[in-house]
Design a protein around this motif. Sequence first.
Motif, short mmCIF file in Angstrom:
data_model
loop_
_atom_site.label_atom_id
_atom_site.label_comp_id
_atom_site.label_asym_id
_atom_site.label_seq_id
_atom_site.Cartn_x
_atom_site.Cartn_y
_atom_site.Cartn_z
N ALA A 41 8.12 -13.56 5.36
CA ALA A 41 8.57 -13.43 3.97
C ALA A 41 9.32 -12.11 3.83
O ALA A 41 9.03 -11.14 4.53
N CYS A 42 10.30 -12.09 2.94
CA CYS A 42 11.08 -10.85 2.74
C CYS A 42 10.21 -9.71 2.23
O CYS A 42 10.40 -8.57 2.63
N TRP A 43 9.31 -10.02 1.31
CA TRP A 43 8.43 -8.98 0.77
C TRP A 43 7.23 -9.63 0.10
O TRP A 43 7.23 -10.82 -0.20
N ARG A 44 6.21 -8.85 -0.12
CA ARG A 44 5.00 -9.27 -0.85
C ARG A 44 4.55 -8.09 -1.68
O ARG A 44 4.79 -6.94 -1.32
N SER A 45 3.88 -8.37 -2.77
CA SER A 45 3.29 -7.26 -3.54
C SER A 45 1.88 -7.66 -3.96
O SER A 45 1.57 -8.83 -4.11
N PHE A 46 1.06 -6.65 -4.11
CA PHE A 46 -0.34 -6.86 -4.45
C PHE A 46 -0.72 -5.92 -5.57
O PHE A 46 -0.17 -4.82 -5.69
N ASP A 47 -1.65 -6.34 -6.40
CA ASP A 47 -2.08 -5.51 -7.53
C ASP A 47 -3.04 -4.40 -7.12
O ASP A 47 -3.22 -3.44 -7.85
N SER A 48 -3.63 -4.53 -5.96
CA SER A 48 -4.57 -3.50 -5.51
C SER A 48 -4.64 -3.50 -3.99
O SER A 48 -4.25 -4.47 -3.33
N THR A 49 -5.15 -2.42 -3.45
CA THR A 49 -5.37 -2.34 -2.01
C THR A 49 -6.40 -3.36 -1.57
O THR A 49 -6.28 -3.97 -0.51
N ALA A 50 -7.40 -3.59 -2.41
CA ALA A 50 -8.42 -4.58 -2.07
C ALA A 50 -7.81 -5.98 -1.95
O ALA A 50 -8.15 -6.74 -1.04
N GLU A 51 -6.90 -6.30 -2.86
CA GLU A 51 -6.22 -7.61 -2.80
C GLU A 51 -5.38 -7.72 -1.52
O GLU A 51 -5.38 -8.75 -0.85
N TYR A 52 -4.68 -6.64 -1.17
CA TYR A 52 -3.88 -6.60 0.05
C TYR A 52 -4.77 -6.80 1.28
O TYR A 52 -4.46 -7.61 2.16
N ARG A 53 -5.88 -6.08 1.34
CA ARG A 53 -6.78 -6.20 2.49
C ARG A 53 -7.39 -7.59 2.59
O ARG A 53 -7.53 -8.13 3.69
#
Length: 77
Positions: A41-53
């Motif tokens: 994917a070109c990019w992703r975004s997450f609302d929190s570090t916990a969501e990213y992890r």
Amino acid sequence: MEQRDWLIDFKEQCERSIDRTVEERMLYGFCYVYKPVLDDACWRSFDSTAEYRRWCRENLPVYLGYGDGNPSEAGSG
């Protein structure tokens, strides 16, 4: 003799690298390696570090090193 040839070649490579521009050093200084899922994917975004992890844990192969650090998980995959 083989060791000497290697050393001469290494010194010549160093001399050539001194003459390179910054752009050439950037071009030749990094190796791109495809990383499954991360590069899809070109990019992703997450609302929190916990969501990213959580996303990493659920979607990425363990061998990429984005797990939760559980040693029993590191050998699988």
